[in-house]
Design a protein around this motif. Structure first.
Motif, PDB file in Angstrom:
ATOM      1  N   UNK A   1       0.839  -1.209   0.000  1.00 45.36           N
ATOM      2  CA  UNK A   1       0.000   0.000   0.000  1.00 45.36           C
ATOM      3  C   UNK A   1       0.870   1.254   0.000  1.00 45.36           C
ATOM      4  N   UNK A   2       0.404   2.254  -0.734  1.00 46.73           N
ATOM      5  CA  UNK A   2       1.065   3.551  -0.702  1.00 46.73           C
ATOM      6  C   UNK A   2       0.045   4.594  -0.241  1.00 46.73           C
ATOM      7  N   UNK A   3       0.429   5.845  -0.231  1.00 50.32           N
ATOM      8  CA  UNK A   3      -0.445   6.914   0.269  1.00 50.32           C
ATOM      9  C   UNK A   3      -1.756   6.981  -0.513  1.00 50.32           C
ATOM     10  N   UNK A   4      -1.691   6.752  -1.813  1.00 46.11           N
ATOM     11  CA  UNK A   4      -2.906   6.775  -2.637  1.00 46.11           C
ATOM     12  C   UNK A   4      -3.848   5.634  -2.248  1.00 46.11           C
ATOM     13  N   UNK A   5      -3.281   4.458  -2.014  1.00 48.07           N
ATOM     14  CA  UNK A   5      -4.091   3.308  -1.591  1.00 48.07           C
ATOM     15  C   UNK A   5      -4.762   3.571  -0.249  1.00 48.07           C
ATOM     16  N   UNK A   6      -4.028   4.186   0.656  1.00 43.60           N
ATOM     17  CA  UNK A   6      -4.591   4.505   1.970  1.00 43.60           C
ATOM     18  C   UNK A   6      -5.724   5.504   1.819  1.00 43.60           C
TER      19      UNK A   6
ATOM     20  N   UNK B   1       8.654   0.057   6.052  1.00 47.40           N
ATOM     21  CA  UNK B   1       8.228  -0.216   7.430  1.00 47.40           C
ATOM     22  C   UNK B   1       7.342   0.931   7.922  1.00 47.40           C
ATOM     23  N   UNK B   2       7.785   2.152   7.704  1.00 51.84           N
ATOM     24  CA  UNK B   2       7.034   3.340   8.136  1.00 51.84           C
ATOM     25  C   UNK B   2       5.700   3.430   7.402  1.00 51.84           C
ATOM     26  N   UNK B   3       5.724   3.221   6.080  1.00 46.69           N
ATOM     27  CA  UNK B   3       4.487   3.281   5.289  1.00 46.69           C
ATOM     28  C   UNK B   3       3.503   2.196   5.713  1.00 46.69           C
ATOM     29  N   UNK B   4       4.014   1.007   5.972  1.00 44.96           N
ATOM     30  CA  UNK B   4       3.139  -0.101   6.359  1.00 44.96           C
ATOM     31  C   UNK B   4       2.540   0.146   7.734  1.00 44.96           C
ATOM     32  N   UNK B   5       3.327   0.661   8.648  1.00 48.59           N
ATOM     33  CA  UNK B   5       2.785   1.011   9.969  1.00 48.59           C
ATOM     34  C   UNK B   5       1.703   2.079   9.833  1.00 48.59           C
ATOM     35  N   UNK B   6       1.917   3.028   8.921  1.00 47.46           N
ATOM     36  CA  UNK B   6       0.903   4.068   8.683  1.00 47.46           C
ATOM     37  C   UNK B   6      -0.372   3.448   8.107  1.00 47.46           C
ATOM     38  N   UNK B   7      -0.211   2.479   7.214  1.00 48.10           N
ATOM     39  CA  UNK B   7      -1.377   1.797   6.633  1.00 48.10           C
ATOM     40  C   UNK B   7      -2.148   1.034   7.708  1.00 48.10           C
TER      41      UNK B   7
END
Length: 170
Positions: free
Chosen positions: A54-59, A140-146
């Motif tokens: 997942x990226x920011x757009x997916x979130x 890791x940071x992006x996934x934790x944000x997701x």
């Protein structure tokens, strides 16, 4: 007099059908664990990888889908309130409507408690597995944000479903 009794019976049957109409989603609520948000499938063995991808757009898309779901739940609450007002106008239909709403609320409440517990377990496992995953610090940071966004959105859905159940029981 006979036509009046027939009309009364039809009204009661309509109220029961309306109640069952609200109960039908409750029967499907057990399938909620198979929910799919875009390309994110709970219960899938690759759930963690889906979160990593997942990226920011997916979130943002996921948040939009969850917001849409909350709107649909609010609309269902409005429909329940309208149906309740109609049942109030017909004393013969009211007990049937109340019984149908009690059954539906119990089914939704039970199914959703189970489902949300399973979803939390899935997220906890993904978070635990993420700590041991071979991913970059950025992933890791992006996934934790997701995961955090998903938890937040699920809390919103759970709250909305709680309001739906309360409306059924009102």
């Amino acid at each position: 007099m006979r036509a009046f009794n027939k009309a009364k019976t039809l009204t009661i049957a309509a109220a029961a059908a309306l109640g069952l109409g609200f109960a039908a989603p409750a029967a499907l609520a057990n399938d909620f664990i198979d929910i799919s948000l875009e390309d994110l499938d709970f219960g899938d063995k690759d759930f963690l990888q889906q979160l990593i991808d997942m990226d920011a757009e997916d979130i943002a898309e996921m948040r939009a889908e969850m917001a849409e779901a909350r709107v649909e739940i609010r609309e269902a609450i409005g429909e329940i309130e309208e149906a309740r007002a109609e049942a109030e106008a017909n004393p013969d239909a009211k007990p049937v409507f109340i019984a149908a709403m009690e059954a539906a609320s119990a089914a939704v409440s039970t199914a959703m408690k189970t489902t949300f517990a399973e979803l939390r377990t899935e997220l906890d496992a993904a978070e635990t597995d993420l700590a041991a995953a071979n991913v970059s610090a950025e992933e890791m940071t992006e996934t934790r944000a997701a995961i955090a966004a998903l938890r937040e959105e699920l809390e919103g859905i759970e709250e909305a479903v709680g309001e739906l159940v309360a409306a059924m029981r009102a």
